[in-house]
Design a protein around this motif. Sequence first.
Motif, PDB file in Angstrom:
ATOM      1  N   LYS A   1       0.841  -1.207   0.000  1.00 18.00           N
ATOM      2  CA  LYS A   1       0.000   0.000   0.000  1.00 18.00           C
ATOM      3  C   LYS A   1       0.876   1.257   0.000  1.00 18.00           C
ATOM      4  CE  LYS A   1      -2.439  -1.361   3.653  1.00 18.00           C
ATOM      5  NZ  LYS A   1      -2.184  -2.802   3.841  1.00 18.00           N
TER       6      LYS A   1
ATOM      7  N   ASP B   1      -5.412   0.726 -10.391  1.00 17.56           N
ATOM      8  CA  ASP B   1      -5.871  -0.445 -11.142  1.00 17.56           C
ATOM      9  C   ASP B   1      -4.699  -1.144 -11.808  1.00 17.56           C
ATOM     10  OD1 ASP B   1      -8.019  -2.087 -12.550  1.00 17.56           O
ATOM     11  OD2 ASP B   1      -6.972  -1.196 -14.257  1.00 17.56           O
TER      12      ASP B   1
ATOM     13  N   CYS C   1      -2.591  -3.044  -9.156  1.00 17.61           N
ATOM     14  CA  CYS C   1      -3.232  -4.280  -8.698  1.00 17.61           C
ATOM     15  C   CYS C   1      -3.154  -5.374  -9.755  1.00 17.61           C
ATOM     16  CB  CYS C   1      -4.686  -4.010  -8.313  1.00 17.61           C
ATOM     17  SG  CYS C   1      -4.865  -3.053  -6.785  1.00 17.61           S
ATOM     18  N   ARG C   2      -3.126  -4.996 -11.021  1.00 12.92           N
ATOM     19  CA  ARG C   2      -2.965  -5.970 -12.102  1.00 12.92           C
ATOM     20  C   ARG C   2      -1.502  -6.320 -12.330  1.00 12.92           C
ATOM     21  NH1 ARG C   2      -3.976  -4.621 -16.986  1.00 12.92           N
ATOM     22  NH2 ARG C   2      -4.242  -2.359 -16.807  1.00 12.92           N
TER      23      ARG C   2
ATOM     24  N   LYS D   1      -8.793  -4.168  -1.311  1.00  7.56           N
ATOM     25  CA  LYS D   1      -8.369  -4.875  -2.520  1.00  7.56           C
ATOM     26  C   LYS D   1      -6.906  -5.286  -2.451  1.00  7.56           C
ATOM     27  CE  LYS D   1      -8.535  -4.721  -7.557  1.00  7.56           C
ATOM     28  NZ  LYS D   1      -9.047  -3.978  -8.752  1.00  7.56           N
ATOM     29  N   ILE D   2      -6.023  -4.360  -2.045  1.00 12.86           N
ATOM     30  CA  ILE D   2      -4.596  -4.709  -1.944  1.00 12.86           C
ATOM     31  C   ILE D   2      -4.376  -5.758  -0.861  1.00 12.86           C
ATOM     32  CG2 ILE D   2      -2.357  -3.849  -1.189  1.00 12.86           C
ATOM     33  CD1 ILE D   2      -2.583  -1.506  -2.842  1.00 12.86           C
TER      34      ILE D   2
ATOM     35  N   ILE E   1      -5.285  -9.174  -2.238  1.00 17.92           N
ATOM     36  CA  ILE E   1      -4.267  -9.703  -3.155  1.00 17.92           C
ATOM     37  C   ILE E   1      -3.051 -10.197  -2.371  1.00 17.92           C
ATOM     38  CG2 ILE E   1      -2.708  -9.149  -5.056  1.00 17.92           C
ATOM     39  CD1 ILE E   1      -4.763  -7.030  -5.946  1.00 17.92           C
TER      40      ILE E   1
END
Length: 329
Positions: free
Chosen positions: A166, A194, A197-198, A313-314, A317
Motif C-alpha cells: 500500500k 488499477d 493491482c494488475r 483490494k490490496i 491480493i
Amino acid sequence: MPNPEQSLSLPGYLQENETSQEFRDLIVSIPTEKGWIANHLHQYQGFWHTTRQLQGVLACQKHLQAQDGDIFLVTTPKSGSTWLKAVMFALVNRVSFPDTKQHPLLTNNPHALLPFLEMEYIGKENLDFTNYTFPRLFSTHLPLLSLPRSVEDSECKLVYLCRNPKDIFVSLWHFTNKLRPIDWGASSLEETFDKFCRGVNLYGPFWDHVLGYWKESLERPHRVFFLKYEEMKNEPRIQLRRLSEFLGCPFSLEEENSGVLDEILELCSFENLSNLEVNNIGRLHSGEEHQAFFRRGEVGDSMNYLTAEMVEKIDMITEQKLHCHGLKF
C-alpha cells in the motif's frame, strides 16, 4: 503523451531511442501496455519494463560478469532504495571513510555511488567494473529470475529490500507524478491503482517480485538477506548490525562502543541526506532530479490517500499471493 517530434526534448528516462531489429522483433512479440509515465511498459520474463530500461535489462543479462564477493542491493521500486544504498555504501566502506564529516555521501547522491545495473547498460555492452573497490556494490530492481546468469554462478550476496504494497503504491504514484513533464498533468490515482493491482507497473507485479526473493532467502539464507523497510525504520541499529554480519563485515566491540553504528545511521538519515546541496540541485545522468528521490517514507502514509475499498483490494491480493508462504506486511 509526446509525439515523436517531442521525444528528443524529453529526459533520458522517458526516451524510446532507435533500437536494433532484434529488439524491435522482441517488443512486438511480448505484451505491451501504456505506462504510468513512459509511453509503454513491456512484459518480459513475467515483469514489466519501460522500453528504455528493457534495453538495459537485456544488455545486463548478456554482459555482466559477476564475481565472488560482489554485493547486490535488490529492491522493489520506492521501497527505500535511496536510504539503503547510502547505508550499505557507508557500512561496507567504513574503514576507507572513517570520518563521516568528510564522506563521499556528503557530496554524492547515493544513486551515483552504487551503479544501477540495468540503467548503466542502456546503449552499452563493454562496461568495465574491474577497477571498483572490493567488495563491489551494485544495485538493481531486477526480479530473481531475470538476474544475469553470472550472478547465479558466482558466490555473491543479495540484499533484498521490500515494503508494504500500500505504501509502495502511494510512493510510486507520487514519484512518477514528480517525473512527469508539467504539461502532462498528474496521473490519476484510480487509474494507476488499477494498473498496480494488475501488476502493470515498473518491475511489477510487486507480489511476484517479493515472493521470488522471499523463497530464495528461506532456501539460501547465506546468499539472500531479506529485509522489510518497516523493520529498518523500527529497529535501525539491530538491522544494521544484522546486515553487517550477513555481509561478512561485522562491527567490532570497539566500533559498537565508540558509536560507529549511530554515526552511519545519522549520516544516512533522511534529515541529513535530504538537506545536502547535492541532493537538492543535482540530476542523475539519466535525467531525474536528485530531489525527486527524497520524499519522507512514513510507514502507513498510504492511509491518507487510499479509500477503504482500495485498502481491502490490496490486502486481499497480498493475502492470496503471500500469506500462504509465511510472508506478511
